[in-house]
Write a protein that holds these residues in place. Structure first.
Motif, PDB file in Angstrom:
ATOM      1  N   LEU A   1       0.862  -1.182   0.000  1.00 12.59           N
ATOM      2  CA  LEU A   1       0.000   0.000   0.000  1.00 12.59           C
ATOM      3  C   LEU A   1       0.900   1.234   0.000  1.00 12.59           C
TER       4      LEU A   1
ATOM      5  N   ASP B   1      -1.890   4.962  -3.482  1.00 12.30           N
ATOM      6  CA  ASP B   1      -3.214   4.355  -3.337  1.00 12.30           C
ATOM      7  C   ASP B   1      -4.141   5.214  -2.493  1.00 12.30           C
TER       8      ASP B   1
ATOM      9  N   SER C   1      -8.944   7.944  -2.060  1.00 10.77           N
ATOM     10  CA  SER C   1      -8.520   6.550  -1.960  1.00 10.77           C
ATOM     11  C   SER C   1      -8.976   5.734  -3.174  1.00 10.77           C
TER      12      SER C   1
ATOM     13  N   TYR D   1      -9.414   2.644  -2.620  1.00 13.39           N
ATOM     14  CA  TYR D   1     -10.151   1.594  -1.931  1.00 13.39           C
ATOM     15  C   TYR D   1     -11.282   2.205  -1.119  1.00 13.39           C
TER      16      TYR D   1
ATOM     17  N   LYS E   1     -10.553   0.308   3.608  1.00 14.10           N
ATOM     18  CA  LYS E   1     -10.487  -1.146   3.499  1.00 14.10           C
ATOM     19  C   LYS E   1      -9.296  -1.491   2.617  1.00 14.10           C
ATOM     20  N   ALA E   2      -8.248  -2.018   3.222  1.00 18.33           N
ATOM     21  CA  ALA E   2      -7.001  -2.299   2.520  1.00 18.33           C
ATOM     22  C   ALA E   2      -7.171  -3.434   1.520  1.00 18.33           C
TER      23      ALA E   2
ATOM     24  N   GLU F   1      -9.056  -3.475   7.826  1.00 15.50           N
ATOM     25  CA  GLU F   1      -9.411  -2.068   7.985  1.00 15.50           C
ATOM     26  C   GLU F   1      -8.232  -1.302   8.570  1.00 15.50           C
ATOM     27  N   VAL F   2      -7.980  -0.116   7.997  1.00 20.47           N
ATOM     28  CA  VAL F   2      -6.917   0.764   8.471  1.00 20.47           C
ATOM     29  C   VAL F   2      -7.544   2.117   8.786  1.00 20.47           C
TER      30      VAL F   2
ATOM     31  N   GLN G   1      -4.562  -0.829  13.374  1.00 18.43           N
ATOM     32  CA  GLN G   1      -3.655  -0.324  12.345  1.00 18.43           C
ATOM     33  C   GLN G   1      -4.045   1.115  12.006  1.00 18.43           C
TER      34      GLN G   1
ATOM     35  N   ILE H   1       0.809  -3.827   4.933  1.00 19.85           N
ATOM     36  CA  ILE H   1      -0.338  -4.075   5.799  1.00 19.85           C
ATOM     37  C   ILE H   1      -0.325  -5.536   6.221  1.00 19.85           C
TER      38      ILE H   1
END
Length: 340
Positions: free
Chosen positions: A125, A152, A188, A190, A213-214, A219-220, A261, A340
């Motif tokens: 990422l 990203d 993003s 994502y 949502k990676a 989830e970050v 995270q 991630i």
């Protein structure tokens, strides 16, 4: 009868003057003279080293001098040591040269690890942050530059009402998901969710939090923040009280974050060395410090002297960190690859 006179080489020179000149040259280079000369330079070198050693104890009670010193702390060695070294060589002072070992060793111990290349591979990422500058003359061009970065997830700070439509238009195709809260925004590739402003006690919105949502489905929590500006004034010193209060509020918000995270992107108007940012920096790792190449100074863009823009995280491994090419802003954009 005429007589011819021939002048021999050296005839007419004063032997006493020649001997005196030789004695002065001998005295100039003799060891005891080299040790006696440059005492003032030696004292300055020792004071420079001691200042770097005790920088954390320089008080902030008067003009926030401690924070001001820590903001430009790397430059004490990068400028002070070479200048004093040149002066010591010109003065032919062994004492001053030896004394310069103290600030040189201290500087290396403090910052030597930052000048090496720590970039790695394996990130999945890429994130970026950019204070786009409210007075940016070319927001459309800046948006194109951001897309070229390939990041990203992108955070933008100092968005204005006039420029925002151009950023939305320029980033829409590459970043289908976005949230803008006040003067900060997050774009993003994502899905985004739970976007909301973060109260950093400024009276208007300059921070936000959103969940991304990676790629692997995790989830970050992303925070974007633009802390208040600081000023250096002759009659007030380093005016950073509002910045410090906002940093404390941002640190409290991150401490309450339930997602493990976390990534913080933004213009914090302070460096990792600045003790006043400890409510934030004590919780997070700097991508540049952990995986960068050099200091990664971001401001001012024309001649970067400090890294006041930051990419920080916890629960995530930074893989590499770098500066992006200059845009129409007075800040350089920053990017980092994380795993991630």
């Amino acid at each position: 009868m005429a007589q011819a006179y021939m002048t021999e080489s050296g005839q007419g020179q004063d032997p006493e003057r020649t001997a005196s000149r030789a004695r002065r040259l001998r005295d100039w280079w003799r060891p005891e003279g080299m040790w006696r000369r440059g005492i003032v330079l030696a004292v300055l070198a020792l004071l420079l080293g001691l200042l770097m050693i005790v920088h954390a104890h320089v008080p902030n009670t008067v003009g926030n001098l401690g924070s001001l010193l820590e903001t430009f702390l790397p430059w004490l060695g990068m400028l002070g040591v070479p200048v004093l070294l040149v002066a010591a060589v010109l003065r032919r002072s062994t004492t001053a040269i030896v004394a310069l070992l103290l600030p040189a060793i201290v500087w290396v111990s403090l910052f030597g690890g930052q000048v090496t290349d720590k970039k790695g591979t394996g990130g999945n990422l890429t994130v970026a942050t950019h204070n786009v500058d409210a007075d940016n003359p070319d927001p459309a061009g800046t948006a194109k530059d951001i897309v070229k970065s390939g990041a990203d997830v992108v955070a933008l700070e100092e968005l204005t009402g006039d420029a925002l439509p151009k950023y939305k238009e320029g980033l829409a195709k590459a970043y289908p998901y976005r949230t803008v809260q006040g003067t900060v925004g997050l774009w993003s590739k994502y899905p985004l969710s739970d976007a909301a402003p973060v109260n950093i006690k400024m009276g208007w919105t300059r921070a936000l939090r959103a969940t991304v949502k990676a790629p692997d489905g995790r989830e970050v929590a992303f925070y974007v923040a633009h802390l208040p500006s600081v000023r250096v004034k002759l009659n007030a010193g380093f005016t950073a009280n509002q910045r410090d209060n906002s940093a404390a509020a941002l640190g409290e918000a991150i401490a309450r974050e339930p997602v493990k995270q976390v990534i913080l992107l933004g213009d914090l108007n302070g460096t990792m060395n600045d003790r006043s940012l400890a409510p934030v920096t004590s919780q997070l790792r700097s991508a540049q410090g952990a995986a960068g190449d050099g200091f990664g100074f971001s401001w001012p863009a024309g001649f970067p002297m400090a890294r006041i823009d930051q990419i920080m995280m916890k629960g995530i491994d930074p893989v590499s960190s770098w500066s992006l090419p200059r845009t129409g802003s007075d800040h350089l954009p920053l990017a980092a690859s994380v795993k991630i």
